[in-house]
Design a protein around this motif. Sequence first.
Motif: not given
Length: 211
Positions: A49-50, A53, A55, A63, A110-112, A114-115
């Motif tokens: 994720f880092y 995105y 993050t 998360y 998107t990151e959202r 995926a999370v």
Amino acid sequence: VAEAGPQWWAKFGLHRESSRKIVAKLSALFMVDAFAGGFVMQTIIVYWFYKAYHTPVDLLGAYLMGANVLAGLSAVAAGCMVNRFGAIQTMVMTHLPSNVLLMLVPLMPTERAAVTVLLLRFSISQMDVPARNAYVAAVVDSDERSAAGGITNLVRSIAVAFSPVLVTSLIADPTSFAFKMPFLIAGGLKIVYDLAVWYSFTYASESLPDE
């Protein structure tokens, strides 16, 4: 009455031929599941994720906290499902969908998204653990339960040690498709494991001991 068998098996606490066979089969299947899990260890998820995105680290911590809380709650809820549906059914009914969600994580736009998919996955991903432990204990005699649990946990620990070595080459370049592969490989192997468990044990007796 314990059956005669290889002395080295007896030293591990499995005295009966039927127990040795089923623990060997379960161990082989659990190794596949554990090996697959090594591709998506939490440190790898954080790194992914880092890089994917950018993050922030503190947000990644939040998360993971949410993911682990959901996983813990799912494990507690598993007991009710085992009592209602049985151990094997609970293992497959919860683990297979969670692995489909796992494979969807790197495909989200998107990151959202995926999370969200990752958290949904964690909300059911650990429901197979109590069911798995109950099944291992149920298919051997009472004096073999500790040995069966120890052997199956040992092989899982060995299997999971190898996959992180393979992950490093996949996540070296965040712009390549290979960067998505840890989730796809892990989910794919785990689905194979789920189907193999279902095929191998769905007709086996899984009545839990009364004690």
